[in-house]
Design a protein around this motif. Sequence first.
Motif, PDB file in Angstrom:
ATOM      1  N   LEU A 121      23.135   6.495  29.418  1.00 55.54           N
ATOM      2  CA  LEU A 121      21.839   6.553  28.747  1.00 55.54           C
ATOM      3  C   LEU A 121      21.130   5.221  28.912  1.00 55.54           C
ATOM      4  CD1 LEU A 121      19.825   7.889  26.720  1.00 55.54           C
ATOM      5  CD2 LEU A 121      21.252   6.921  24.897  1.00 55.54           C
TER       6      LEU A 121
ATOM      7  N   THR B  61      18.486   9.379  31.579  1.00 53.76           N
ATOM      8  CA  THR B  61      19.926   9.566  31.709  1.00 53.76           C
ATOM      9  C   THR B  61      20.333   9.692  33.171  1.00 53.76           C
ATOM     10  OG1 THR B  61      19.537  11.925  31.298  1.00 53.76           O
ATOM     11  CG2 THR B  61      20.406  10.643  29.476  1.00 53.76           C
TER      12      THR B  61
ATOM     13  N   ASN C  61      23.340  16.858  21.588  1.00 54.01           N
ATOM     14  CA  ASN C  61      21.922  16.729  21.942  1.00 54.01           C
ATOM     15  C   ASN C  61      21.717  16.380  23.406  1.00 54.01           C
ATOM     16  OD1 ASN C  61      23.094  14.225  20.843  1.00 54.01           O
ATOM     17  ND2 ASN C  61      21.148  13.302  21.394  1.00 54.01           N
ATOM     18  N   TYR C  62      22.726  15.791  24.049  1.00 47.45           N
ATOM     19  CA  TYR C  62      22.602  15.452  25.462  1.00 47.45           C
ATOM     20  C   TYR C  62      22.988  16.610  26.381  1.00 47.45           C
ATOM     21  CZ  TYR C  62      21.955  10.679  23.902  1.00 47.45           C
ATOM     22  OH  TYR C  62      21.471   9.552  23.296  1.00 47.45           O
TER      23      TYR C  62
ATOM     24  N   GLU D 106      21.285   1.722  22.477  1.00 42.81           N
ATOM     25  CA  GLU D 106      20.970   3.146  22.438  1.00 42.81           C
ATOM     26  C   GLU D 106      19.862   3.390  21.420  1.00 42.81           C
ATOM     27  OE1 GLU D 106      24.427   5.494  21.787  1.00 42.81           O
ATOM     28  OE2 GLU D 106      25.539   4.601  23.449  1.00 42.81           O
TER      29      GLU D 106
ATOM     30  N   ASP E 152      18.155  12.260  35.808  1.00 41.73           N
ATOM     31  CA  ASP E 152      17.734  13.472  35.107  1.00 41.73           C
ATOM     32  C   ASP E 152      16.633  14.260  35.819  1.00 41.73           C
ATOM     33  OD1 ASP E 152      15.898  11.434  34.525  1.00 41.73           O
ATOM     34  OD2 ASP E 152      16.474  11.336  32.398  1.00 41.73           O
TER      35      ASP E 152
ATOM     36  N   THR F 189      23.386  11.446  35.529  1.00 40.61           N
ATOM     37  CA  THR F 189      24.266  12.594  35.356  1.00 40.61           C
ATOM     38  C   THR F 189      25.317  12.703  36.463  1.00 40.61           C
ATOM     39  OG1 THR F 189      23.147  14.299  36.668  1.00 40.61           O
ATOM     40  CG2 THR F 189      22.185  13.779  34.516  1.00 40.61           C
TER      41      THR F 189
ATOM     42  N   PRO G 153      25.373  14.663  31.508  1.00 39.32           N
ATOM     43  CA  PRO G 153      24.832  13.304  31.370  1.00 39.32           C
ATOM     44  C   PRO G 153      25.943  12.316  31.060  1.00 39.32           C
ATOM     45  CG  PRO G 153      24.382  14.576  29.397  1.00 39.32           C
ATOM     46  CD  PRO G 153      24.986  15.523  30.384  1.00 39.32           C
TER      47      PRO G 153
ATOM     48  N   LEU H 232      19.189  18.887  27.298  1.00 38.96           N
ATOM     49  CA  LEU H 232      17.986  18.135  27.657  1.00 38.96           C
ATOM     50  C   LEU H 232      17.085  18.981  28.559  1.00 38.96           C
ATOM     51  CD1 LEU H 232      19.591  14.641  28.318  1.00 38.96           C
ATOM     52  CD2 LEU H 232      18.280  15.360  26.318  1.00 38.96           C
TER      53      LEU H 232
ATOM     54  N   THR I 246      26.708   8.674  26.519  1.00 46.39           N
ATOM     55  CA  THR I 246      26.472   9.960  25.858  1.00 46.39           C
ATOM     56  C   THR I 246      27.737  10.468  25.182  1.00 46.39           C
ATOM     57  OG1 THR I 246      27.048  11.164  27.872  1.00 46.39           O
ATOM     58  CG2 THR I 246      24.723  10.569  27.580  1.00 46.39           C
TER      59      THR I 246
END
Length: 382
Positions: A160, A288, A142-143, A347, A113, A290, A157, A146, A328
């Motif tokens: 997690l 995270t 929500n991911y 998580e 990230d 990606t 992403p 970010l 995610t």
Amino acid sequence: MSISRRKFLRQTAYVTSALAGASSLSACGIFDKDPQGNESAKEDAPRPVTQDKQTLYIYGWSTYINNQEVLEGFTKETGIKVVGDAYDSNEVMLAKLEASGGRSGYSIIYPSDYMVTQMRDKKLLAPLNKKLLPNISNIASNYLDLPHDRGAVFSIPVSLGTTGLAYNVKAVNSIIGEEPTDWSYLWEHKSKLRITLVNDPREVMGMALHILGHSYNTKEPDKIEKAFQKLRELMPAIANFTTDAWRDPLSSGDLMICMAFSGDAISLARQDPNIKYILPNSGTSIWTDTMAIPRGASNIEGAHAWINYVMKPEVAAKISDANSFGTTNKIAKSMIPDDLKAIKALEPTEGMIKLSDRITKLDPEVLQIYEGFWTRLTTGLG
């Protein structure tokens, strides 16, 4: 093969040559040599800049490029052959792409990230064409917003992870009589504990900052110094600063508690029922991994096909199972194996996310402050 979170977060200004000096138990033979210490997974062979569209070159963490079931499934579905090369730190990947001037030959990369922010600012990433990514609807919303990439303009992403406490249930209960629930447990029982902390200044200093009520990304020298002083109180209990070489000593009971990254700790907990992994009640660091397309990628269409394929729930579930990270992908959550789903710390809950922090890129002059205190801590200079 598990991924060390140290390799996710390492920043170029870190000085790590002196980090091994603070171990008392390592001298007694309790710690084996870091199993990943000499690992060099990166591929130095040049990749063709001009490619046929039936080959996709990926540069990523080993757990992604070595998952043969996933790779073969993509080829079967699309007809595109995958060639994967592994790197062992974000900075190795960044340096290679910078040196290539946008002609690295890779069409997919897996930046963490904080590295997405850095690469975006350096204009090393190509914007994603969301029209080619219908499976993006499988990613929890929500991911996709970010701080490192608002709106998922340059990255998606995929995995997690968290930082928490792995512990030997029998050893802790026999000596302390109660199991840990928060970071404060380490200080409360420091006279009886044998622990390790990860070999990562931002994580360890950040944890101390966090329990003092500050951000993991604090830039104020006086607050960073107070975190250092807080950590000094723990020194009698610290056997070593290690990211990887704690697993066997923890399972055997030579260690009682280890600060650990979720993929490593959960993988061990899935093998050994006497090992548990928890997220501290007061919060922790969340991160995270990606997928992104580097600037100059020669197979843009194939790259989007790969990203869309990985966002399929059944594929995301296989990846989560292989690396013991959270996913995610909101649909894949119900498809991961039962033993993995049963681990509550896989998580973070929404409440835990609100209490936690994400480590972000800091300016070199601020990193130097962290380094100075880190060196003093790990070398016992006081």
